[in-house]
Design a protein around this motif. Sequence first.
Motif, PDB file in Angstrom:
ATOM      1  N   ASP A  17       0.870  -1.199   0.000  1.00 66.37           N
ATOM      2  CA  ASP A  17       0.000   0.000   0.000  1.00 66.37           C
ATOM      3  C   ASP A  17       0.887   1.223   0.000  1.00 66.37           C
ATOM      4  O   ASP A  17       1.879   1.280   0.747  1.00 66.37           O
ATOM      5  N   ASP A  18       0.575   2.201  -0.840  1.00 63.80           N
ATOM      6  CA  ASP A  18       1.411   3.414  -0.883  1.00 63.80           C
ATOM      7  C   ASP A  18       1.002   4.421   0.193  1.00 63.80           C
ATOM      8  O   ASP A  18       1.665   5.430   0.385  1.00 63.80           O
ATOM      9  N   GLU A  19      -0.106   4.174   0.893  1.00 60.16           N
ATOM     10  CA  GLU A  19      -0.500   5.074   1.999  1.00 60.16           C
ATOM     11  C   GLU A  19       0.173   4.551   3.269  1.00 60.16           C
ATOM     12  O   GLU A  19      -0.175   3.480   3.772  1.00 60.16           O
ATOM     13  N   GLU A  20       1.115   5.363   3.768  1.00 59.34           N
ATOM     14  CA  GLU A  20       1.967   4.896   4.861  1.00 59.34           C
ATOM     15  C   GLU A  20       1.171   4.513   6.114  1.00 59.34           C
ATOM     16  O   GLU A  20       1.433   3.495   6.749  1.00 59.34           O
ATOM     17  N   ILE A  21       0.151   5.367   6.445  1.00 57.48           N
ATOM     18  CA  ILE A  21      -0.614   5.118   7.675  1.00 57.48           C
ATOM     19  C   ILE A  21      -1.370   3.796   7.570  1.00 57.48           C
ATOM     20  O   ILE A  21      -1.369   2.963   8.483  1.00 57.48           O
ATOM     21  N   ALA A  22      -2.019   3.611   6.407  1.00 58.46           N
ATOM     22  CA  ALA A  22      -2.791   2.375   6.194  1.00 58.46           C
ATOM     23  C   ALA A  22      -1.859   1.159   6.239  1.00 58.46           C
ATOM     24  O   ALA A  22      -2.182   0.124   6.845  1.00 58.46           O
ATOM     25  N   LEU A  23      -0.665   1.301   5.631  1.00 65.79           N
ATOM     26  CA  LEU A  23       0.300   0.201   5.583  1.00 65.79           C
ATOM     27  C   LEU A  23       0.721  -0.223   6.992  1.00 65.79           C
ATOM     28  O   LEU A  23       0.748  -1.413   7.324  1.00 65.79           O
ATOM     29  N   LYS A  24       1.007   0.802   7.817  1.00 65.98           N
ATOM     30  CA  LYS A  24       1.425   0.504   9.191  1.00 65.98           C
ATOM     31  C   LYS A  24       0.308  -0.176   9.969  1.00 65.98           C
ATOM     32  O   LYS A  24       0.534  -1.137  10.710  1.00 65.98           O
ATOM     33  N   ALA A  25      -0.927   0.355   9.789  1.00 58.26           N
ATOM     34  CA  ALA A  25      -2.065  -0.197  10.537  1.00 58.26           C
ATOM     35  C   ALA A  25      -2.313  -1.656  10.162  1.00 58.26           C
ATOM     36  O   ALA A  25      -2.478  -2.533  11.034  1.00 58.26           O
ATOM     37  N   LEU A  26      -2.298  -1.920   8.870  1.00 57.64           N
ATOM     38  CA  LEU A  26      -2.545  -3.293   8.403  1.00 57.64           C
ATOM     39  C   LEU A  26      -1.443  -4.244   8.905  1.00 57.64           C
ATOM     40  O   LEU A  26      -1.709  -5.363   9.343  1.00 57.64           O
ATOM     41  N   THR A  27      -0.197  -3.743   8.852  1.00 59.26           N
ATOM     42  CA  THR A  27       0.947  -4.547   9.292  1.00 59.26           C
ATOM     43  C   THR A  27       0.809  -4.898  10.761  1.00 59.26           C
ATOM     44  O   THR A  27       1.028  -6.039  11.182  1.00 59.26           O
ATOM     45  N   ARG A  28       0.416  -3.868  11.562  1.00 59.05           N
ATOM     46  CA  ARG A  28       0.276  -4.089  13.004  1.00 59.05           C
ATOM     47  C   ARG A  28      -0.815  -5.132  13.296  1.00 59.05           C
ATOM     48  O   ARG A  28      -0.602  -6.065  14.076  1.00 59.05           O
ATOM     49  N   ILE A  29      -1.957  -4.992  12.641  1.00 57.84           N
ATOM     50  CA  ILE A  29      -3.081  -5.916  12.909  1.00 57.84           C
ATOM     51  C   ILE A  29      -2.671  -7.368  12.618  1.00 57.84           C
ATOM     52  O   ILE A  29      -2.880  -8.263  13.436  1.00 57.84           O
ATOM     53  N   LEU A  30      -2.050  -7.568  11.465  1.00 55.90           N
ATOM     54  CA  LEU A  30      -1.736  -8.959  11.077  1.00 55.90           C
ATOM     55  C   LEU A  30      -0.534  -9.514  11.844  1.00 55.90           C
ATOM     56  O   LEU A  30      -0.470 -10.709  12.111  1.00 55.90           O
ATOM     57  N   SER A  31       0.408  -8.616  12.215  1.00 55.13           N
ATOM     58  CA  SER A  31       1.561  -9.088  13.012  1.00 55.13           C
ATOM     59  C   SER A  31       1.091  -9.584  14.365  1.00 55.13           C
ATOM     60  O   SER A  31       1.566 -10.625  14.861  1.00 55.13           O
ATOM     61  N   THR A  32       0.152  -8.831  14.975  1.00 54.92           N
ATOM     62  CA  THR A  32      -0.335  -9.269  16.286  1.00 54.92           C
ATOM     63  C   THR A  32      -1.134 -10.574  16.193  1.00 54.92           C
ATOM     64  O   THR A  32      -1.313 -11.281  17.173  1.00 54.92           O
ATOM     65  N   GLU A  33      -1.602 -10.891  14.999  1.00 53.35           N
ATOM     66  CA  GLU A  33      -2.310 -12.176  14.796  1.00 53.35           C
ATOM     67  C   GLU A  33      -1.332 -13.335  14.646  1.00 53.35           C
ATOM     68  O   GLU A  33      -1.736 -14.479  14.509  1.00 53.35           O
ATOM     69  N   GLY A  34      -0.025 -13.006  14.599  1.00 51.56           N
ATOM     70  CA  GLY A  34       0.987 -14.062  14.527  1.00 51.56           C
ATOM     71  C   GLY A  34       1.491 -14.361  13.119  1.00 51.56           C
ATOM     72  O   GLY A  34       2.215 -15.350  12.913  1.00 51.56           O
ATOM     73  N   TYR A  35       1.105 -13.537  12.165  1.00 50.03           N
ATOM     74  CA  TYR A  35       1.598 -13.784  10.805  1.00 50.03           C
ATOM     75  C   TYR A  35       2.984 -13.183  10.635  1.00 50.03           C
ATOM     76  O   TYR A  35       3.364 -12.218  11.300  1.00 50.03           O
TER      77      TYR A  35
END
Lengths: 456, 151
Positions: A17-35
């Motif tokens: 995603d080229d939108e930095e805020i969205a990219l960080k948010a998505l990364t955080r959500i899925l990282s906390t899920e263990g991916y």
Amino acid sequence: MGKLKTMQTKISVLIVDDEEIALKALTRILSTEGYDVVSAGKGEKAIKLIHSRWFDIILTDLLIDTISGLDVLEAAKKRYPETEVILLTGYGSVDSAIEATKRGAFHYLQKPVKPDELRNIVKRAVEKIQLTVKIQDLEAGNQNEFSSILGNSHKITDIKKLIWRIKDSDSNILITGESGTGKELVARAIHESSPKAQGKFLPFNCASFTDDLLANELFGHEKEAFTGATKSMSGLFESADKGTVFLDEVGDMSSAMQVKLLRVIQEREVIRVGGITPIPIDIRIIAATNKDLKKLCSKEYFRQDLYFRLNVISIHMPNLSERREDIPLLASHFLKLYSAKIGKNISGFSDEALGLLTSYEYPGNIRELENIVEHAVSMTNKQIINIENLPKDLVDYDLFTFHGQDEAFRTLAELEKEYIRWVLDYVGNKKNEAAKILGINRVSLYRKLKRFEFED
Amino acid sequence: MNKTNSKDWILLLLEDGVFHEESVYYAINLAKRIGCSISILMLMANAAHESEGLNNEQKIVKKIINAIKAEKINTQAKIKYGDKASEFLKHLAASKPSFAATVWGGREEFAAGHNFKKKDHWFLKIKANIQCPVVRPAAKDKFKPKLKIKN
């Protein structure tokens, strides 16, 4: 198919995603899920990442920069067809997202993405991947079930897969192939994995008997049906009730016998020679021939209705010269077998001997290879089979061979497919190595494999 | 090792009263390896009439039969006169079970794979009807340069 990771390892996700805020948010959500999450803010970086490593799931914005989400989808699917791609779309681009799902995307999510919705859709993608892995494992495991059928070549692997797929069926089967290719072995493996496995497996060669004897053997006879019939006798079909009859050389059956066999298949009953009472039977027929029955039907030498009844499922056994990559495995199997039988301690073949064994044409197929190895084991006094232990005519002669079944000209596409599969078998399915030998890049190789899968 | 009283047969095909030693030798070895009997078929375009005794093709077939029998292999032989393609097909159709393999001991045209040097060769007309492998052994090229292995 490329190999999916087993489920013991972490699921890898690429987020683009080229939108930095969205990219960080998505990364955080899925990282906390263990991916295991990797992020890319540019399309170009995403494509590079796809070319450098495997991702189970890719989550990409539809509109990134000069490279679109559809480009990412295409690159991912070309390289790893099993990777699941989820598209993120803005308002008004739902049509494009739907188009993307038609091109192989797993799903799409509308922006702004709700965390629960994201978790849910990724979870569903993971479930699909796990299912695919299970199917692959199951197929690999079940191929091991047929350990009597030796070989890892593409053609033999396909036959093992087919046997596994039809294991719950009791449809009639027609096995074709030259003499000595292992038709009976395959028929036995089919029987042993079938619902009729508890019943008998009775092999019978139709070409060895005259019509009268054949009828007697297959249908049995009543007492005094002919001179010398002092008591009634059940035939092969009756004896095989609840089991399988393997009719070898079925193409050599006379027209009269073909009619009788057709009746047995249609009515599921037999009448003994000299009898009038039909006896119900529950059998599966596996027929085999080294003849082209379709061609015999067109010349009216073989009944078409019988051909269709027998050929519900067809299996073609390749000649040994069409699966040369299996020769070392088969040779070593026979070496162990006969070394033990004869009581010799032979560890293997010299390179020269194995080279000759692998390049010989084998008009007698596996039967001939087995005999060559048996002969070599009995001839040697050393721990290794050398070239002088092999038959002299193999050393002295070149063999020009013509196989009747492949008299038709083949297209370049067919040859390409066959050669690519042969190279893959040769290098143990290592795509990088195969691509190097073939002189193409990995992407082109995957594209071709994907196309073959579609054509098959 | 000798399993040659089997129900299976290989065909040794000869033409015009000539034969190649390597074909006969190879057929005998192949028959031993796959446990087959050998059926000899000599195809002749024309019948030669000898005033007495055996004609040339009969003498050759007899010689081959003796060589095969000496190896304790079951054998049978036929000499057919006329159109080679149709005689060959008739012989195949009448043979049960069908042959496991055919060893070509005929003229030299059968070279590599599907190629015959003469494009109008009789075998080309019927090759689609042949359903067993046809093999032609030929002595390896003695003039082929051998690989030098450096120590």
